[in-house]
Design a protein around this motif. Structure first.
Motif, mmCIF file in Angstrom:
data_model
loop_
_atom_site.group_PDB
_atom_site.id
_atom_site.type_symbol
_atom_site.label_atom_id
_atom_site.label_comp_id
_atom_site.label_asym_id
_atom_site.label_seq_id
_atom_site.Cartn_x
_atom_site.Cartn_y
_atom_site.Cartn_z
ATOM 1 N N GLY A 1 9.171 -47.416 112.598
ATOM 2 C CA GLY A 1 8.364 -45.368 113.234
ATOM 3 C C GLY A 1 7.178 -45.765 112.625
ATOM 4 N N ASP A 2 6.213 -45.267 112.232
ATOM 5 C CA ASP A 2 4.996 -45.075 111.399
ATOM 6 C C ASP A 2 5.021 -45.002 110.108
ATOM 7 O OD1 ASP A 2 5.706 -42.862 111.774
ATOM 8 O OD2 ASP A 2 4.066 -42.334 113.008
ATOM 9 N N LYS A 3 5.676 -44.864 110.280
ATOM 10 C CA LYS A 3 5.970 -45.304 108.331
ATOM 11 C C LYS A 3 6.948 -46.089 107.409
ATOM 12 C CE LYS A 3 3.292 -41.156 108.116
ATOM 13 N NZ LYS A 3 2.793 -41.030 106.780
ATOM 14 N N ILE A 4 6.390 -46.366 106.464
ATOM 15 C CA ILE A 4 7.442 -46.808 105.254
ATOM 16 C C ILE A 4 8.727 -46.113 104.054
ATOM 17 C CG2 ILE A 4 6.868 -48.892 104.141
ATOM 18 C CD1 ILE A 4 4.433 -49.898 105.284
ATOM 19 N N LEU A 5 9.011 -46.930 104.641
ATOM 20 C CA LEU A 5 10.000 -45.515 103.445
ATOM 21 C C LEU A 5 10.191 -46.861 102.065
ATOM 22 C CD1 LEU A 5 12.146 -43.535 102.231
ATOM 23 C CD2 LEU A 5 14.304 -45.449 102.798
ATOM 24 N N VAL A 6 9.243 -45.204 100.621
ATOM 25 C CA VAL A 6 9.501 -46.375 98.936
ATOM 26 C C VAL A 6 10.951 -45.559 98.212
ATOM 27 C CG1 VAL A 6 7.661 -46.588 97.273
ATOM 28 C CG2 VAL A 6 6.806 -46.146 99.928
ATOM 29 N N MET A 7 11.579 -46.553 97.829
ATOM 30 C CA MET A 7 12.534 -46.338 97.060
ATOM 31 C C MET A 7 13.242 -47.042 95.602
ATOM 32 S SD MET A 7 16.138 -47.494 99.082
ATOM 33 C CE MET A 7 16.662 -47.130 100.688
ATOM 34 N N HIS A 8 12.447 -45.937 94.702
ATOM 35 C CA HIS A 8 12.639 -46.295 93.639
ATOM 36 C C HIS A 8 13.386 -46.018 92.813
ATOM 37 C CE1 HIS A 8 11.127 -46.704 89.081
ATOM 38 N NE2 HIS A 8 10.340 -47.003 89.028
ATOM 39 N N PHE A 9 14.079 -46.615 92.162
ATOM 40 C CA PHE A 9 15.547 -46.288 91.703
ATOM 41 C C PHE A 9 15.747 -46.185 90.128
ATOM 42 C CE2 PHE A 9 15.217 -49.775 94.685
ATOM 43 C CZ PHE A 9 16.844 -49.134 95.848
ATOM 44 N N GLY A 10 14.854 -45.638 89.231
ATOM 45 C CA GLY A 10 14.625 -44.843 88.763
ATOM 46 C C GLY A 10 15.697 -46.162 87.235
ATOM 47 N N MET A 11 16.639 -44.655 85.796
ATOM 48 C CA MET A 11 17.760 -45.285 85.486
ATOM 49 C C MET A 11 18.788 -45.928 86.392
ATOM 50 S SD MET A 11 15.851 -45.016 82.635
ATOM 51 C CE MET A 11 17.192 -44.824 81.407
ATOM 52 N N THR A 12 19.283 -45.164 86.995
ATOM 53 C CA THR A 12 20.673 -45.176 88.041
ATOM 54 C C THR A 12 20.568 -45.754 88.747
ATOM 55 O OG1 THR A 12 20.950 -43.291 87.150
ATOM 56 C CG2 THR A 12 21.834 -44.244 85.337
ATOM 57 N N GLY A 13 19.660 -45.957 89.758
ATOM 58 C CA GLY A 13 19.719 -45.262 90.563
ATOM 59 C C GLY A 13 20.048 -47.182 91.764
ATOM 60 N N LYS A 14 21.167 -46.982 92.860
ATOM 61 C CA LYS A 14 21.322 -48.269 93.690
ATOM 62 C C LYS A 14 21.684 -47.859 94.674
ATOM 63 C CE LYS A 14 26.257 -47.853 92.102
ATOM 64 N NZ LYS A 14 27.250 -48.583 92.171
ATOM 65 N N PRO A 15 21.734 -48.659 95.899
ATOM 66 C CA PRO A 15 22.638 -48.460 97.152
ATOM 67 C C PRO A 15 23.892 -49.148 97.357
ATOM 68 C CG PRO A 15 21.020 -50.435 97.143
ATOM 69 C CD PRO A 15 20.745 -49.890 96.042
ATOM 70 N N THR A 16 23.943 -48.247 98.054
ATOM 71 C CA THR A 16 25.664 -48.149 98.708
ATOM 72 C C THR A 16 25.557 -48.279 100.082
ATOM 73 O OG1 THR A 16 26.521 -47.647 96.568
ATOM 74 C CG2 THR A 16 27.903 -47.533 98.504
ATOM 75 N N VAL B 1 23.404 -44.513 101.000
ATOM 76 C CA VAL B 1 23.699 -43.751 100.361
ATOM 77 C C VAL B 1 22.687 -44.249 99.095
ATOM 78 C CG1 VAL B 1 25.878 -44.227 99.240
ATOM 79 C CG2 VAL B 1 24.618 -41.330 99.148
ATOM 80 N N PHE B 2 21.894 -43.547 98.697
ATOM 81 C CA PHE B 2 21.210 -43.607 97.439
ATOM 82 C C PHE B 2 21.728 -42.862 96.484
ATOM 83 C CE2 PHE B 2 17.828 -43.245 95.093
ATOM 84 C CZ PHE B 2 16.774 -43.705 94.542
ATOM 85 N N GLU B 3 21.998 -43.584 95.245
ATOM 86 C CA GLU B 3 22.696 -43.383 94.074
ATOM 87 C C GLU B 3 21.955 -42.762 93.232
ATOM 88 O OE1 GLU B 3 27.213 -44.542 92.875
ATOM 89 O OE2 GLU B 3 27.068 -46.468 94.682
ATOM 90 N N ASN B 4 22.235 -42.135 92.535
ATOM 91 C CA ASN B 4 21.309 -42.256 91.358
ATOM 92 C C ASN B 4 21.587 -40.719 90.638
ATOM 93 O OD1 ASN B 4 18.698 -41.601 90.439
ATOM 94 N ND2 ASN B 4 17.878 -40.340 92.186
ATOM 95 N N LYS B 5 22.316 -41.099 89.872
ATOM 96 C CA LYS B 5 23.471 -40.251 88.627
ATOM 97 C C LYS B 5 22.158 -39.436 87.578
ATOM 98 C CE LYS B 5 26.516 -40.720 84.866
ATOM 99 N NZ LYS B 5 27.559 -41.279 83.755
ATOM 100 N N ARG B 6 21.524 -40.282 87.127
ATOM 101 C CA ARG B 6 20.616 -38.734 86.343
ATOM 102 C C ARG B 6 19.155 -38.914 87.090
ATOM 103 N NH1 ARG B 6 19.497 -42.634 80.728
ATOM 104 N NH2 ARG B 6 18.711 -40.112 80.020
ATOM 105 N N LYS B 7 18.787 -39.048 88.246
ATOM 106 C CA LYS B 7 18.155 -38.322 88.934
ATOM 107 C C LYS B 7 16.456 -39.045 88.488
ATOM 108 C CE LYS B 7 20.661 -34.665 90.722
ATOM 109 N NZ LYS B 7 21.080 -32.661 90.679
ATOM 110 N N PHE B 8 16.343 -39.629 87.957
ATOM 111 C CA PHE B 8 15.290 -40.048 87.965
ATOM 112 C C PHE B 8 14.075 -40.695 89.253
ATOM 113 C CE2 PHE B 8 16.452 -40.226 83.336
ATOM 114 C CZ PHE B 8 15.955 -38.730 82.969
ATOM 115 N N GLY B 9 15.404 -41.289 89.970
ATOM 116 C CA GLY B 9 15.303 -42.406 91.110
ATOM 117 C C GLY B 9 14.206 -41.384 92.588
ATOM 118 N N TRP B 10 14.060 -41.366 93.363
ATOM 119 C CA TRP B 10 13.149 -40.958 93.957
ATOM 120 C C TRP B 10 13.129 -42.198 95.643
ATOM 121 C CZ3 TRP B 10 8.561 -43.551 95.292
ATOM 122 C CH2 TRP B 10 7.938 -44.151 94.131
ATOM 123 N N TRP B 11 12.536 -41.169 96.207
ATOM 124 C CA TRP B 11 12.455 -41.404 98.012
ATOM 125 C C TRP B 11 10.988 -40.809 98.531
ATOM 126 C CZ3 TRP B 11 15.778 -41.807 102.008
ATOM 127 C CH2 TRP B 11 17.365 -42.786 101.737
#
Length: 260
Positions: free
Chosen positions: A66-81, A106-116
């Protein structure tokens, strides 16, 4: 917190699982993890494919058809599964992309410091957020240029994402240990030769940690991560590992091994 080696592993993981499959739906349990509203994300992600990835420091940029780029930042505990059975959604899998092949990312993010986030251009984003070139690709000339205007502790400087994007707390400790440089050595007191040695060591440590997928137990025996606790025995000397604060961060080093 995931640093450069871990995020490189996440990049490789996404590359090998989630590219070139059409996204059928998106679900988010907590909209606070999205830098834009969920409707905007669905508009730009549903119906397109993830087509490629690029990592700069701790940021993962996922290009789409598409016309956008997705940015992932994993914060303290984030990871992809990546998984198939929808009922196997991880407990802390707050954001999910479902693909036409029946699998989910899935974007796992236990402490919720990660973001998209969604962006238009990686280079513009890099400039806006004052990111250097990725530390793995950072040239010696650019490294020297960044250090030329700095006067404070070297550990604090190399953790600055505008100097060496991707270097975080544990990686900075490891680089300085391998380079035999005290974390509180002032940049202004470093010779050109020592700066060159630091840059070379940084590149070597990055490659070793990536090679071992950031599995600390697999690092070479002489790596600090095996003894990164106060009072542990230095691998090279009879001194004990010491813990101090540098730039507000817990810092581990060997006083006899790392010269100031």
């Amino acid at each position: 917190m995931p640093e450069l080696p871990e995020v490189q592993g996440y990049k490789t993981y996404i590359d090998s699982t989630s590219l070139h499959h059409t996204i059928e739906s998106m679900d988010c349990r907590d909209d606070r993890l999205l830098k834009k509203d969920i409707r905007t994300f669905k508009k730009h992600l549903v119906g397109v494919q993830l087509s490629g990835t690029r990592r700069i420091g701790k940021y993962s940029f996922v290009e789409t058809t598409g016309d956008k780029i997705l940015v992932m930042h994993f914060g303290m505990t984030g990871k992809p599964t990546y998984y198939k059975d929808a009922d196997a959604r991880p407990k802390f899998g707050h954001i999910v992309l479902s693909f036409e092949n029946g699998f989910q990312l899935v974007f796992e993010n236990k402490r919720k410091f990660g973001w998209w986030d969604l962006i238009d251009d990686i280079e513009a984003y890099k400039k806006e957020h004052d990111l250097s070139d990725d530390a793995r690709e950072l040239s010696l000339d650019d490294f020297k240029k960044s250090l030329s205007s700095r006067k404070t502790d070297i550990k604090k400087v190399i953790m600055d994402q505008s100097v060496a994007a991707g270097i975080g707390n544990w990686l900075a400790d490891e680089v300085l240990y391998q380079a035999k440089i005290h974390p509180q050595l002032k940049v202004a007191d470093m010779s050109e030769e020592r700066i060159e040695h630091l840059h070379k060591t940084m590149q070597e440590v990055i490659e070793v940690t990536i090679e071992h997928d950031a599995h600390y137990s697999d690092f070479p025996d002489h790596y600090l991560m095996h003894i990164r606790e106060e009072g542990a025995d230095c691998h090279h000397t009879s001194s004990k590992i010491k813990k101090i604060k540098v730039g507000g961060r817990a810092t581990y080093f060997s006083p006899q091994w790392q010269e100031k």
